[in-house]
Write a protein that holds these residues in place. Sequence first.
Motif, short mmCIF file in Angstrom:
data_model
loop_
_atom_site.label_atom_id
_atom_site.label_comp_id
_atom_site.label_asym_id
_atom_site.label_seq_id
_atom_site.Cartn_x
_atom_site.Cartn_y
_atom_site.Cartn_z
N VAL A 194 34.15 51.40 67.78
CA VAL A 194 35.49 50.90 68.11
C VAL A 194 35.38 50.05 69.37
O VAL A 194 34.83 50.48 70.38
CB VAL A 194 36.48 52.06 68.35
N HIS A 195 35.91 48.83 69.27
CA HIS A 195 35.86 47.92 70.42
C HIS A 195 37.27 47.54 70.83
O HIS A 195 38.08 47.10 70.00
CB HIS A 195 35.06 46.67 70.08
N VAL A 196 37.58 47.71 72.11
CA VAL A 196 38.88 47.33 72.67
C VAL A 196 38.66 46.15 73.60
O VAL A 196 37.94 46.27 74.59
CB VAL A 196 39.52 48.51 73.44
N GLU A 197 39.27 45.02 73.27
CA GLU A 197 39.13 43.81 74.09
C GLU A 197 40.50 43.41 74.63
O GLU A 197 41.46 43.25 73.87
CB GLU A 197 38.53 42.67 73.29
N ILE A 198 40.58 43.24 75.95
CA ILE A 198 41.84 42.90 76.60
C ILE A 198 41.71 41.51 77.22
O ILE A 198 40.85 41.28 78.07
CB ILE A 198 42.20 43.93 77.68
N VAL A 258 41.97 45.64 69.05
CA VAL A 258 41.21 46.86 68.76
C VAL A 258 40.59 46.69 67.38
O VAL A 258 41.30 46.50 66.38
CB VAL A 258 42.11 48.12 68.78
N SER A 259 39.27 46.74 67.31
CA SER A 259 38.57 46.54 66.05
C SER A 259 37.56 47.67 65.81
O SER A 259 37.05 48.27 66.76
CB SER A 259 37.85 45.19 66.03
N ASN A 260 37.30 47.95 64.56
CA ASN A 260 36.30 48.97 64.20
C ASN A 260 35.64 48.60 62.89
O ASN A 260 36.23 47.90 62.06
CB ASN A 260 36.93 50.36 64.11
N ASN A 261 34.39 49.07 62.73
CA ASN A 261 33.71 48.87 61.47
C ASN A 261 34.38 49.74 60.40
O ASN A 261 34.82 50.86 60.66
CB ASN A 261 32.22 49.19 61.58
N LEU A 262 34.49 49.21 59.19
CA LEU A 262 35.24 49.88 58.12
C LEU A 262 34.31 50.74 57.27
O LEU A 262 33.40 50.23 56.62
CB LEU A 262 35.93 48.82 57.25
N GLN A 263 34.54 52.04 57.30
CA GLN A 263 33.81 53.00 56.45
C GLN A 263 34.78 54.14 56.12
O GLN A 263 34.68 55.23 56.66
CB GLN A 263 32.55 53.49 57.16
N LEU A 264 35.71 53.82 55.24
CA LEU A 264 36.86 54.68 54.97
C LEU A 264 36.48 56.02 54.36
O LEU A 264 35.57 56.12 53.53
CB LEU A 264 37.84 53.96 54.03
N ARG A 265 37.21 57.03 54.79
CA ARG A 265 37.10 58.35 54.16
C ARG A 265 37.79 58.30 52.80
O ARG A 265 38.70 57.52 52.58
CB ARG A 265 37.79 59.41 55.02
N ASN A 266 37.38 59.20 51.91
CA ASN A 266 37.99 59.27 50.58
C ASN A 266 39.16 60.23 50.52
O ASN A 266 39.99 60.17 49.62
CB ASN A 266 36.95 59.70 49.54
N THR A 267 39.26 61.13 51.50
CA THR A 267 40.24 62.21 51.42
C THR A 267 41.42 62.04 52.37
O THR A 267 42.25 62.93 52.48
CB THR A 267 39.57 63.56 51.72
N ILE A 268 41.51 60.89 53.03
CA ILE A 268 42.58 60.68 54.02
C ILE A 268 43.67 59.81 53.41
O ILE A 268 43.41 58.80 52.78
CB ILE A 268 42.02 60.01 55.29
N ASP A 269 44.92 60.22 53.61
CA ASP A 269 46.06 59.43 53.19
C ASP A 269 46.13 58.16 54.03
O ASP A 269 46.20 58.23 55.26
CB ASP A 269 47.35 60.23 53.36
N SER A 270 46.07 57.00 53.38
CA SER A 270 46.04 55.73 54.11
C SER A 270 47.39 55.03 54.08
O SER A 270 47.48 53.82 53.92
CB SER A 270 44.96 54.81 53.51
N SER A 271 48.48 55.77 54.18
CA SER A 271 49.82 55.18 54.14
C SER A 271 50.12 54.35 55.38
O SER A 271 51.00 53.50 55.36
CB SER A 271 50.88 56.29 54.00
N GLY A 272 49.40 54.59 56.46
CA GLY A 272 49.58 53.79 57.67
C GLY A 272 50.91 54.00 58.35
O GLY A 272 51.48 53.07 58.93
N VAL A 273 51.42 55.24 58.33
CA VAL A 273 52.73 55.53 58.93
C VAL A 273 52.71 55.25 60.43
O VAL A 273 53.64 54.67 60.98
CB VAL A 273 53.15 56.99 58.64
#
Length: 331
Positions: free
Chosen positions: A272-276, A283-298
Amino acid sequence: MKRINIKYIIAFILIVAVLLVFFYYVFQTLTGKEKNFLQFFAINLVPCVFIASVDFIIVHTIYKYLKTSNIYFHVALNLFISSLFSLLVIFLGNFIFLGFSAFEINPEIIKSTIFILLWNSIIVLLIEIFFYNQRQIVAKDKIAIMEKEKIQYQYEMLKAQINPHFLFNSLNVLSSLAYEDAEKANLFAKKMSGVYRYLLLTNERPTVTLKEELAFLDSYIFLEKIRFENNLLITLSNHINTNKNVIPVSLQLLIENAIKHNITTSNQPLNVHVEITEEGITVSNNLQLRNTIDSSGVGLKNLQRQYALHKKTIAIIKTDTQFIVKMPFLD
């Protein structure tokens, strides 16, 4: 503009038409042209309804397609177009009944034309009042929705503050450290205390300085790095002074969002990289999504709504390998 109920439109047009027929009858009576009221009403109601309907369509169309906040320009344009329409109706009506003699100067026709134009102006002004009332209702509804969303965000933020999973995980780590490294356990407890103190102190504040948020973030990152060790890599690049404002816990939410939705293991470490910068925070991160997490983005949606209250927009960019969030500073 919010869609208006057709029943209200019909009722409004009928009321306006009936009132204008009545006033026209009074005018005729006062000028010595008494007529049977019911007969007069039956003859004039349909033309009044027709003109009121067309005027309503003219005003509604102009409001729909001409986007300007200048109410005086709107009224003037509506009066001008509706008056042209009225003159056309008068001309056609006189031509049908009088033929080419309608082109001759006739004092009675001139008087009727002036009266109809004034009468039509009254219709337009009544319609303008109707639309003004509708705009006020829509504005109140928008304010109510924004306040509701603000309350919802505050509720979501409060739930995040007392998130049992975060507390449970932190206490588990603290329990383990107590046996392994008393000094680190003491530091962990202080950082954890600082996190919850910040959450409590900023609960009622709409904004905080970037300096305050970064100090809080430092404690939060410490807790998460103790928990994930080398499986979580968080870097921060700050290229500006800290005299900027942000929404409380916004940076923590973005990092927590990355941790929540992505795999964090020794084989697949999360970066995770935070650039100000002067333009804002990325805020950016490499994408390696979990399969069991709800990705509704609330959480992200609530943060976007909160920034919308400040007339600001959060940009979200998702590629095959990266998830990036760009967050502006607040004025």
